[in-house]
Design an enzyme around this catalytic site. Sequence first.
Site, short mmCIF file in Angstrom:
data_model
loop_
_atom_site.label_atom_id
_atom_site.label_comp_id
_atom_site.label_asym_id
_atom_site.label_seq_id
_atom_site.Cartn_x
_atom_site.Cartn_y
_atom_site.Cartn_z
N THR A 137 1.86 -5.99 3.99
CA THR A 137 1.21 -5.41 2.82
C THR A 137 0.98 -3.91 2.99
O THR A 137 0.54 -3.24 2.06
CB THR A 137 -0.14 -6.09 2.56
OG1 THR A 137 -0.95 -5.99 3.75
CG2 THR A 137 0.03 -7.55 2.20
N ARG B 56 0.80 -1.23 0.00
CA ARG B 56 0.00 0.00 0.00
C ARG B 56 0.83 1.27 0.00
O ARG B 56 0.34 2.34 0.33
CB ARG B 56 -1.01 -0.03 1.16
CG ARG B 56 -1.98 -1.15 0.95
CD ARG B 56 -3.09 -1.30 1.94
NE ARG B 56 -3.69 -2.59 1.67
CZ ARG B 56 -3.37 -3.71 2.32
NH1 ARG B 56 -2.53 -3.69 3.34
NH2 ARG B 56 -3.91 -4.85 1.97
N ASP C 109 -14.63 -13.44 10.19
CA ASP C 109 -13.43 -12.79 9.65
C ASP C 109 -13.69 -11.34 9.30
O ASP C 109 -13.32 -10.86 8.24
CB ASP C 109 -12.87 -13.53 8.42
CG ASP C 109 -11.59 -12.88 7.92
OD1 ASP C 109 -10.72 -12.56 8.76
OD2 ASP C 109 -11.44 -12.66 6.70
N ASN D 267 -8.59 -9.93 12.56
CA ASN D 267 -9.35 -11.08 13.06
C ASN D 267 -8.53 -11.92 14.03
O ASN D 267 -7.31 -11.99 13.94
CB ASN D 267 -9.79 -11.96 11.89
CG ASN D 267 -8.60 -12.46 11.08
OD1 ASN D 267 -7.99 -11.70 10.34
ND2 ASN D 267 -8.27 -13.74 11.21
N GLU E 23 -4.02 -15.02 9.06
CA GLU E 23 -4.44 -16.33 8.57
C GLU E 23 -3.38 -17.41 8.81
O GLU E 23 -3.53 -18.56 8.41
CB GLU E 23 -4.78 -16.25 7.07
CG GLU E 23 -6.15 -15.67 6.80
CD GLU E 23 -6.32 -14.27 7.34
OE1 GLU E 23 -7.17 -14.08 8.24
OE2 GLU E 23 -5.62 -13.35 6.89
#
Length: 609
Positions: free
Chosen positions: A173, A129, A317, A275, A191
């Site tokens: 990210t 980003r 999530d 999450n 995750e």
Amino acid sequence: MKKLTLLTSGLALTASMAVANEDLMSQMDDPNQWAIQTGDYKNQRYSELDQINAENVGDMQVAWTFSTGVLRGHEGSPLVVGDTMYLHTPFPNIVYALDLANEGRIKWKYEPQQDPDVIPVMCCDTVNRGVAYADGKIFLHQADTKVVALNAEDGSVAWEATNGDPSKGETNTATVLPVKDKVIVGISGGEFGVQGHVTAYNMETGEQEWRAYSVGPDDQILFNPEETTSLGEPVGADSSLNTWEGDQWMIGGGTTWGWYAADMDENLFYYGSGNPSTWNPAQRPGDNRWSMTIFARDIDTGEAKWVYQMTPHDEWDYDGVNEMILTEQEIDGEERKLLTHFDRNGLAYTMDRVSGELLVAEKYDPVVNWTTGVDMDPESDTYGRPEVVAQYSTEQNGEDVNTTGVCPAALGTKDQQPAAYSPKTETFYVPTNHVCMDYEPFRVAYTAGQPYVGATLSMYPAPDSHGGMGNFIAWDNINGEIKWSIPEQFSVWSGALATAGDVVFYGTLEGYLKAVDAESGDELYRFKTPSGIIGNVMTYMHDDKQYVGILSGIGGWAGIGLAAGLTNPNDGLGAVGGYAALSDYTALGGQLTVFSLPDSASSSSSSEN
């Protein structure tokens, strides 16, 4: 003598801190620049430039383009500081410095050497980003978690710091937040069962100054049990540990890959945590604090001043990482310092950013059905908690049961794609997803560096609606109401830009850059770029001419099927099937497209302003 040395050292540190901060602050205050990904510390993504306005934006045309040389998803935006544009790419995270005074000549190029094994550890495409600027440096947070400070003039490396371990599933990210004498950095990997954190590095040296985890014991999450508050009350000792079973918090998620805002007067920065791990709620009893939480932390020490958990014991999530947008607005006749947050869970929150008081919590897509709403009664035992609808509760329906028709889908009513705010209209302009899902949790074992998901998903457009998968909306954060809404065929995965010219820009997954009227939402302009847009619109002025820039390059979670060549509908955590039709409208790409008015139109506009 020792006392004098300490005093002079303190003065030197203060002077260094002031210079570093004043450099970026002065660039952000100049509307001709675009010196930070978020537009300013308030995350408003608003520009005072008005040469391009609602009257003439229809005349806008392509001024120049630049190929990044990389495919996959292009999130974020370029920066412009002085006569230089700084441009980034997805993995391998190349950085270009382009000379705007010399027809975009490449001044320097930095291409990090990263192990490609990090690619399969990245959840939802190899996006990044964007870079950050401060103190004469460009800061890049690579996919492999290395933080690099580059000399803004020649691209040479000033320092490097390793922020995580990809072998455990930690990746990056996000961009970073340069503030005061620090660079504040998050982490991805929810995750993969990592323990999420934010970390402050010294802007000059790269030394780690503090690290604050999202979940865990008080000394790790940097909580003061008596002074850190939630909804006005002290959180008490072990506020996180008490809501996890055993030592499960160690792989509890709560990653911090979203956007960061700062209030310099309050010396606070704001962000959200993601999450809890795993996606199977049956495997992690309790509220799982402080995942899914808004944090207000002290910039200097990292200590949490206040927190608010939006989705206790997440079952869908609904990461809480989306941006916090800071405004000063009047409520009940009183000027308040506010924070507005559009959460993945489909609720838009307005809070007092100094005290953490919850003022508004309303659905910003009417199809949201997992909750009937948030308890807003301060005297209630469930104050601030959402009421969960049993039919859509993956926890209550149980493991290996397919809970159908849940709205929104796991990618939320809005994911990381940032909204914009116009102080002129006091309106938020929000790119949204209009997507629902079926969600089947199952038992999963943890292995370091391996996916720790524990659910199968399928996604589809919201039933009984306009048939598309997105809306671009105007939102009133004081009354919690949609002012107008533009239906889109696919999710709007691009960040918005609002300007003093009464124009709002955003991009679409088919590849259109669109301009709409800030008051009415009427479309004023559209242009189809070479690939789908998941980047964020930015603007700058150079040689008395306003430009609007956007990265196109399909990818991200919504475009992961195209970006990674996936065809199984359940791949991409359920997104591949939902967005399969994208291949009929766009293809892979990696390009910056820059727009302006024709010379005659821009000259006329300049003379009128």
